[in-house]
Design a protein around this motif. Structure first.
Motif, PDB file in Angstrom:
ATOM      1  N   GLU A   7       0.897  -1.365   0.149  1.00  0.00           N
ATOM      2  CA  GLU A   7      -0.022   0.253   0.045  1.00  0.00           C
ATOM      3  C   GLU A   7       0.871   1.091   0.061  1.00  0.00           C
ATOM      4  O   GLU A   7       0.414   2.165  -0.669  1.00  0.00           O
ATOM      5  N   SER A   8       1.906   1.300   0.671  1.00  0.00           N
ATOM      6  CA  SER A   8       2.983   2.344   0.820  1.00  0.00           C
ATOM      7  C   SER A   8       3.504   2.605  -0.772  1.00  0.00           C
ATOM      8  O   SER A   8       3.362   3.585  -1.301  1.00  0.00           O
ATOM      9  N   MET A   9       3.755   1.569  -1.292  1.00  0.00           N
ATOM     10  CA  MET A   9       4.370   1.687  -2.534  1.00  0.00           C
ATOM     11  C   MET A   9       3.370   2.433  -3.529  1.00  0.00           C
ATOM     12  O   MET A   9       3.666   3.078  -4.478  1.00  0.00           O
ATOM     13  N   ALA A  11       0.672   3.973  -2.994  1.00  0.00           N
ATOM     14  CA  ALA A  11       0.344   5.550  -2.892  1.00  0.00           C
ATOM     15  C   ALA A  11       1.651   6.135  -3.268  1.00  0.00           C
ATOM     16  O   ALA A  11       1.189   7.321  -3.810  1.00  0.00           O
ATOM     17  N   ALA A  12       2.825   5.928  -3.011  1.00  0.00           N
ATOM     18  CA  ALA A  12       3.604   6.701  -3.536  1.00  0.00           C
ATOM     19  C   ALA A  12       3.982   6.908  -5.099  1.00  0.00           C
ATOM     20  O   ALA A  12       4.169   7.864  -5.707  1.00  0.00           O
ATOM     21  N   ILE A  13       3.875   5.791  -5.574  1.00  0.00           N
ATOM     22  CA  ILE A  13       3.927   5.811  -7.059  1.00  0.00           C
ATOM     23  C   ILE A  13       2.972   6.663  -7.857  1.00  0.00           C
ATOM     24  O   ILE A  13       2.804   7.269  -8.615  1.00  0.00           O
ATOM     25  N   THR A  14       1.631   6.425  -7.238  1.00  0.00           N
ATOM     26  CA  THR A  14       0.184   6.982  -7.641  1.00  0.00           C
ATOM     27  C   THR A  14       0.342   8.682  -7.488  1.00  0.00           C
ATOM     28  O   THR A  14       0.188   9.291  -8.501  1.00  0.00           O
ATOM     29  N   GLU A  15       1.001   8.845  -6.530  1.00  0.00           N
ATOM     30  CA  GLU A  15       1.376  10.397  -6.007  1.00  0.00           C
ATOM     31  C   GLU A  15       2.126  10.846  -7.204  1.00  0.00           C
ATOM     32  O   GLU A  15       2.195  12.038  -7.700  1.00  0.00           O
ATOM     33  N   LEU A  16       3.358  10.097  -7.355  1.00  0.00           N
ATOM     34  CA  LEU A  16       4.418  10.594  -8.193  1.00  0.00           C
ATOM     35  C   LEU A  16       3.808  10.562  -9.688  1.00  0.00           C
ATOM     36  O   LEU A  16       4.181  11.680 -10.593  1.00  0.00           O
ATOM     37  N   LEU A  48      13.166 -11.182  -2.248  1.00  0.00           N
ATOM     38  CA  LEU A  48      12.304 -11.374  -3.343  1.00  0.00           C
ATOM     39  C   LEU A  48      10.878 -11.241  -3.074  1.00  0.00           C
ATOM     40  O   LEU A  48       9.901 -10.749  -3.870  1.00  0.00           O
ATOM     41  N   ASP A  49      10.593 -11.725  -1.744  1.00  0.00           N
ATOM     42  CA  ASP A  49       8.944 -11.460  -1.407  1.00  0.00           C
ATOM     43  C   ASP A  49       8.701  -9.917  -1.505  1.00  0.00           C
ATOM     44  O   ASP A  49       7.567  -9.510  -1.940  1.00  0.00           O
ATOM     45  N   ILE A  50       9.495  -9.236  -0.791  1.00  0.00           N
ATOM     46  CA  ILE A  50       9.276  -7.853  -0.692  1.00  0.00           C
ATOM     47  C   ILE A  50       9.304  -7.168  -2.263  1.00  0.00           C
ATOM     48  O   ILE A  50       8.344  -6.417  -2.377  1.00  0.00           O
ATOM     49  N   ALA A  51      10.201  -7.705  -2.849  1.00  0.00           N
ATOM     50  CA  ALA A  51      10.280  -7.039  -4.305  1.00  0.00           C
ATOM     51  C   ALA A  51       8.872  -7.572  -4.930  1.00  0.00           C
ATOM     52  O   ALA A  51       8.224  -6.812  -5.696  1.00  0.00           O
ATOM     53  N   GLU A  52       8.492  -8.657  -4.858  1.00  0.00           N
ATOM     54  CA  GLU A  52       7.209  -8.996  -5.570  1.00  0.00           C
ATOM     55  C   GLU A  52       5.836  -8.384  -4.982  1.00  0.00           C
ATOM     56  O   GLU A  52       5.249  -7.760  -5.907  1.00  0.00           O
ATOM     57  N   ASP A  53       5.934  -7.797  -3.759  1.00  0.00           N
ATOM     58  CA  ASP A  53       4.816  -6.645  -3.293  1.00  0.00           C
ATOM     59  C   ASP A  53       5.060  -5.497  -4.034  1.00  0.00           C
ATOM     60  O   ASP A  53       4.275  -4.659  -4.302  1.00  0.00           O
ATOM     61  N   LEU A  54       6.323  -4.917  -3.828  1.00  0.00           N
ATOM     62  CA  LEU A  54       6.596  -3.734  -4.461  1.00  0.00           C
ATOM     63  C   LEU A  54       6.358  -3.602  -5.979  1.00  0.00           C
ATOM     64  O   LEU A  54       5.628  -2.622  -6.616  1.00  0.00           O
ATOM     65  N   ALA A 129      10.951  11.010 -14.623  1.00  0.00           N
ATOM     66  CA  ALA A 129      10.574  10.840 -13.152  1.00  0.00           C
ATOM     67  C   ALA A 129      11.361   9.752 -12.538  1.00  0.00           C
ATOM     68  O   ALA A 129      11.425   8.676 -13.349  1.00  0.00           O
ATOM     69  N   GLY A 130      11.593   9.805 -11.441  1.00  0.00           N
ATOM     70  CA  GLY A 130      12.000   8.609 -10.637  1.00  0.00           C
ATOM     71  C   GLY A 130      11.755   8.515  -9.297  1.00  0.00           C
ATOM     72  O   GLY A 130      11.509   9.733  -8.656  1.00  0.00           O
ATOM     73  N   ILE A 131      11.685   7.456  -8.588  1.00  0.00           N
ATOM     74  CA  ILE A 131      11.495   7.087  -7.221  1.00  0.00           C
ATOM     75  C   ILE A 131      12.910   6.281  -6.665  1.00  0.00           C
ATOM     76  O   ILE A 131      13.182   5.468  -7.156  1.00  0.00           O
ATOM     77  N   ASP A 132      13.429   6.769  -5.514  1.00  0.00           N
ATOM     78  CA  ASP A 132      14.575   6.143  -5.116  1.00  0.00           C
ATOM     79  C   ASP A 132      13.980   5.522  -3.348  1.00  0.00           C
ATOM     80  O   ASP A 132      13.696   6.490  -2.780  1.00  0.00           O
ATOM     81  N   ILE A 133      13.902   4.375  -3.337  1.00  0.00           N
ATOM     82  CA  ILE A 133      13.669   3.515  -2.025  1.00  0.00           C
ATOM     83  C   ILE A 133      14.704   3.038  -1.555  1.00  0.00           C
ATOM     84  O   ILE A 133      15.325   1.832  -1.957  1.00  0.00           O
TER      85      ILE A 133
END
Length: 183
Positions: A7-9, A11-16, A48-54, A129-133
């Motif tokens: 959900e955080s990802m 929201a961040a990508i939608t806002e960007l 890899l689990d976190i990457a799948e969610d992101l 554009a870019g996002i850096d996590i």
């Protein structure tokens, strides 16, 4: 699935995507340390689990807005980027021969490479554009002129998040007039 990270990802990508006016034909570069997201040190605790969610969240927003994505690999692949072949071809990017894996490329790049139907790797992009996590430093992959985007999402998991968009250069001088929609 880690709902909070997803959900955080999203929201961040939608806002960007909204602030950065990402749409069909635009390119978003993503740098991400899943190690940092899970509270570890960059490059030391890849997931890899976190990457799948992101990626799930990222790809959903991409589908809604229509932009293309380039995901930055880790330093072991010299920050090469994985993207879909059609997106690389339309921009004239040269393909390089490497396949990202979890500990030489990073979990995000590995997941995208495994998910996309026709992925390629390229050495350089000039994104809109870019996002850096997780402080992976994506600046070398953005067009000039970079403008910071202050997202409401400051962290995804334990990772620090920054974002940017680009705008055309102002040229002319004091008598020049500018298109306000491009600022």
């Amino acid at each position: 699935m880690n709902r909070t990270i997803y959900e955080s990802m999203k929201a961040a990508i939608t806002e960007l995507a909204t602030v950065g006016k990402l749409q069909e034909g635009k390119l978003l570069v993503v740098g991400c340390s899943t190690s940092e997201v899970r509270g570890g040190h960059i490059g030391k605790d890849s997931s890899l689990d976190i990457a799948e969610d992101l990626c799930r969240a990222l790809f959903e927003v991409q589908h809604e807005y229509g932009f293309d994505i380039a995901i930055q690999c880790c330093e072991h692949l010299n920050r090469a980027l994985v993207m879909e072949r059609h997106a690389a071809l339309v921009r004239g990017y040269e393909e390089v021969n490497v396949v990202p894996v979890q500990h030489a490329g990073g979990s995000m790049a590995t997941t995208a490479y495994a998910t996309w139907s026709d992925p390629v790797l390229v050495e350089y992009v000039k994104a809109d554009a870019g996002i850096d996590i997780g402080d992976t430093f994506i600046g070398m992959h953005l067009k000039h002129v970079v403008v910071p985007v202050r997202l409401s999402i400051k962290e995804i998991g334990a990772a620090h998040v920054t974002a940017a968009r680009v705008r055309p250069k102002f040229v002319g001088g004091e008598r020049a007039q500018y298109n306000e929609t491009l600022k």
